[in-house]
Design a protein around this motif. Structure first.
Motif, short mmCIF file in Angstrom:
data_model
loop_
_atom_site.label_atom_id
_atom_site.label_comp_id
_atom_site.label_asym_id
_atom_site.label_seq_id
_atom_site.Cartn_x
_atom_site.Cartn_y
_atom_site.Cartn_z
N UNK A 49 -1.57 4.55 -0.96
CA UNK A 49 -0.28 4.97 -2.52
C UNK A 49 0.94 3.74 -2.03
N UNK A 50 1.91 4.26 -1.74
CA UNK A 50 3.31 3.37 -1.46
C UNK A 50 3.54 2.25 -0.47
N UNK A 97 -7.36 14.96 -3.28
CA UNK A 97 -7.87 16.44 -2.56
C UNK A 97 -9.24 15.36 -1.46
N UNK A 98 -9.01 14.67 -0.85
CA UNK A 98 -9.98 14.21 0.35
C UNK A 98 -9.52 13.34 1.38
N UNK A 99 -10.61 13.36 2.61
CA UNK A 99 -9.87 11.56 3.68
C UNK A 99 -10.68 10.56 3.54
N UNK A 100 -11.69 10.89 2.45
CA UNK A 100 -12.28 9.25 1.49
C UNK A 100 -11.94 8.07 1.43
N UNK A 101 -12.52 7.05 1.77
CA UNK A 101 -11.84 5.84 1.84
C UNK A 101 -12.16 5.47 0.12
N UNK A 102 -11.51 4.82 -0.80
CA UNK A 102 -11.99 4.51 -1.33
C UNK A 102 -12.47 2.73 -1.18
N UNK A 103 -13.38 2.17 -1.76
CA UNK A 103 -12.72 0.39 -1.03
C UNK A 103 -13.78 -0.13 -2.34
N UNK A 104 -12.98 -1.11 -2.60
CA UNK A 104 -12.88 -2.12 -3.71
C UNK A 104 -14.02 -2.78 -3.70
N UNK A 105 -14.76 -4.00 -3.95
CA UNK A 105 -15.24 -4.78 -3.62
C UNK A 105 -15.13 -5.70 -5.16
N UNK A 106 -14.40 -6.65 -4.78
CA UNK A 106 -13.64 -7.82 -5.90
C UNK A 106 -14.16 -8.88 -6.00
N UNK A 107 -14.99 -9.43 -4.80
CA UNK A 107 -15.93 -10.82 -4.93
C UNK A 107 -16.90 -9.95 -6.01
N UNK A 165 -7.71 -0.64 -9.71
CA UNK A 165 -6.71 -0.33 -8.58
C UNK A 165 -5.14 0.05 -8.31
N UNK A 166 -4.57 -0.03 -9.05
CA UNK A 166 -3.18 0.63 -9.37
C UNK A 166 -3.08 1.46 -9.52
N UNK A 167 -3.70 2.16 -10.78
CA UNK A 167 -3.78 3.83 -10.96
C UNK A 167 -4.51 4.26 -9.30
N UNK A 168 -5.48 3.83 -8.97
CA UNK A 168 -5.70 4.79 -7.03
C UNK A 168 -4.30 4.22 -6.71
N UNK A 169 -4.04 3.31 -6.58
CA UNK A 169 -2.89 2.61 -5.36
C UNK A 169 -1.16 4.22 -5.81
N UNK A 170 -1.05 4.17 -7.05
CA UNK A 170 -0.34 5.02 -7.86
C UNK A 170 -0.67 6.40 -8.08
N UNK A 171 -1.86 6.55 -7.30
CA UNK A 171 -2.32 7.71 -7.34
C UNK A 171 -2.21 7.91 -6.05
N UNK A 198 -3.54 6.71 -3.34
CA UNK A 198 -4.69 6.64 -2.54
C UNK A 198 -4.87 5.37 -1.63
N UNK A 199 -5.64 5.63 -0.57
CA UNK A 199 -5.57 5.01 0.61
C UNK A 199 -6.94 3.24 0.90
N UNK A 200 -6.53 2.99 -0.73
CA UNK A 200 -7.51 2.29 -1.26
C UNK A 200 -7.75 1.24 0.33
N UNK A 201 -9.13 0.44 0.21
CA UNK A 201 -9.54 -0.69 1.11
C UNK A 201 -10.20 -1.79 0.34
#
Ligand code: NIG
Ligand code: FE
Length: 403
Positions: free
Chosen positions: A15-16, A276-286, A298-304, A306-309
């Motif tokens: 997140x932040x 509620x998980x350790x799973x990394x949400x990974x985004x592929x904007x390409x 992405x913003x919603x996930x970060x604001x929630x 999450x450790x986005x990749x």
């Protein structure tokens, strides 16, 4: 300027925390073998006897990108389908006509292992020059036991010979092989009972992946494959929610997947499941860029929190580029991530999506000495703002100057 300094011992940024980054102006960095030994301010710089010096000439030093999702071992290219897309066909329509992944599988079948290796090594060298220091590569353009092994053996050779570090993923369940047309359930059995044991028997993969999406593999099939993979010590990384809300996030989280990737179609429930998980949400904007589809929220996930990749998805059908600087720029331009958030997502968090963030993804004493040095920059944001300007001047991988 050193960027990406982190001595906290964290293995991902949540997140932040993604919007924070350690920097040190007017600095030096010392490597020892393939590791970062130390760094500090030039105010207290002492030359080490017998140690070579590389003058950054006012440039900035960044930790190498970690690219946790690619399919860069493929034969030839698919620009004919690019034209089909320009003329109005969708990715799914092309796949239904026998193009797409099956088209790449046909080409790969007709290409020798040595030629495949040559083409893939060219791509590996290309991404190394663009700042990537650790990359995951998937199989999935074989779709027969023999051809899946062929790709994985090429990845193994690349791993031995390439300047950067490589991890390998078995993706037999990428599409149903031609010989199994109309017999998807039998193909899944083949993947589970024949392919996974053979792949594990030759120690050719670190992870297992499934394309869990509309028109490809179901949640039940995905679970079968990843459970079989787990029996053989392969952790799951799932293609989920590219074409539809597929259930891929839920099945991934339920089976402790290391990452769930794509996420162009995401509802609030999926974000909640990830919280509620350790799973990394990974985004592929390409991929979203190339297919002109919606981007992940992405913003919603970060604001929630999450450790986005971020990763490139480098492949011939949906993302024919492994340029992580462009991925970072797209994250800012299209998904409203700050340049700092995007850099962290493309380094420490992408390393975490390969289970490698203890050794990669930041400037940290003891981590592998993987970094690139740019020309002098007016500010940190400039690296993603000036998205096509060739800014990288030198590349150091495993402590060795490569460019
Ligand atoms: O990640 N979505 C599935 N697999 C790849 C594309 C494969 C292809 O079209 O060749 C992806 O986008
Ligand atoms: Fe992919």
């Amino acid at each position: 300027m050193l960027v990406g300094i982190d001595e906290s011992g964290r293995t991902a940024r949540y997140g932040a925390e993604l919007n924070e980054i350690g920097t040190l102006e007017n600095a030096w960095l010392l490597t020892n073998g393939n590791r970062i030994k130390d760094y500090g301010s030039m105010d207290c710089f002492e030359e080490v006897e017998g140690c070579g010096v590389l003058d950054a000439e006012g440039g900035w030093l960044f930790p190498s990108f970690c690219d946790s999702h690619t399919h860069l071992v493929y034969a030839g290219s698919r620009e004919q389908e690019f034209l089909d897309k320009i003329n109005g066909l969708s990715y799914e329509e092309i796949a239904k006509r026998g193009g797409g992944i099956l088209n790449s599988a046909d080409r790969l079948h007709d290409t020798s292992e040595d030629e495949l290796y040559r083409q893939a090594m060219e791509r590996v060298n290309e991404i190394a020059a663009m700042g990537t220091g650790l990359v995951e590569i998937k199989s999935g353009y074989g779709l027969t036991l023999e051809d899946e092994l062929k790709i994985l053996r090429v990845i193994k050779r690349l791993r031995n010979d390439a300047p950067l570090e490589i991890r390998s993923t078995f993706l037999g369940a990428h599409a149903v092989g031609r010989a199994y047309k109309g017999r998807q359930a039998e193909y899944v059995e083949h993947v589970c009972n024949d392919m996974i044991p053979a792949v594990a028997g030759e120690d050719l993969a670190d992870f297992v992946d499934v394309f869990c999406d509309r028109g490809f593999f179901t949640v039940e099939e995905t679970e079968k494959v990843i459970r079989k993979g787990a029996e053989y010590g392969l952790r799951a990384k799932i293609h989920a929610n590219e074409l539809a809300v597929s259930g891929g996030v839920e099945v991934g989280v339920a089976n402790k997947a290391l990452s769930v990737d794509h996420l162009e179609s995401m509802g609030d429930e999926q974000i909640e499941v990830l919280r509620s998980s350790e799973t990394i949400p990974t985004m592929l904007p390409g991929c979203a860029f190339f297919l002109s589809i919606g981007y992940p929220p992405a913003r919603k996930m970060i604001d929630a929190g999450l450790p986005v990749a971020l990763a490139s998805d480098y492949n011939p059908g949906t993302a024919p580029s492994g340029n992580m600087r462009f991925v970072v720029s797209l994250a800012s331009i299209k998904m409203k991530m700050t340049p700092v958030e995007a850099l962290n997502a493309a380094t420490i968090n992408s390393a975490a999506a390969m289970g490698e963030s203890r050794d990669y993804g930041s400037i940290t004493r003891g981590k592998v000495a993987n970094f690139y040095i740019t020309k002098p920059l007016p500010s940190l944001a400039y690296i993603s703002y000036a998205h096509q300007t060739p800014l990288i001047k030198s590349v150091v991988l495993k402590g060795k100057l490569k460019i």
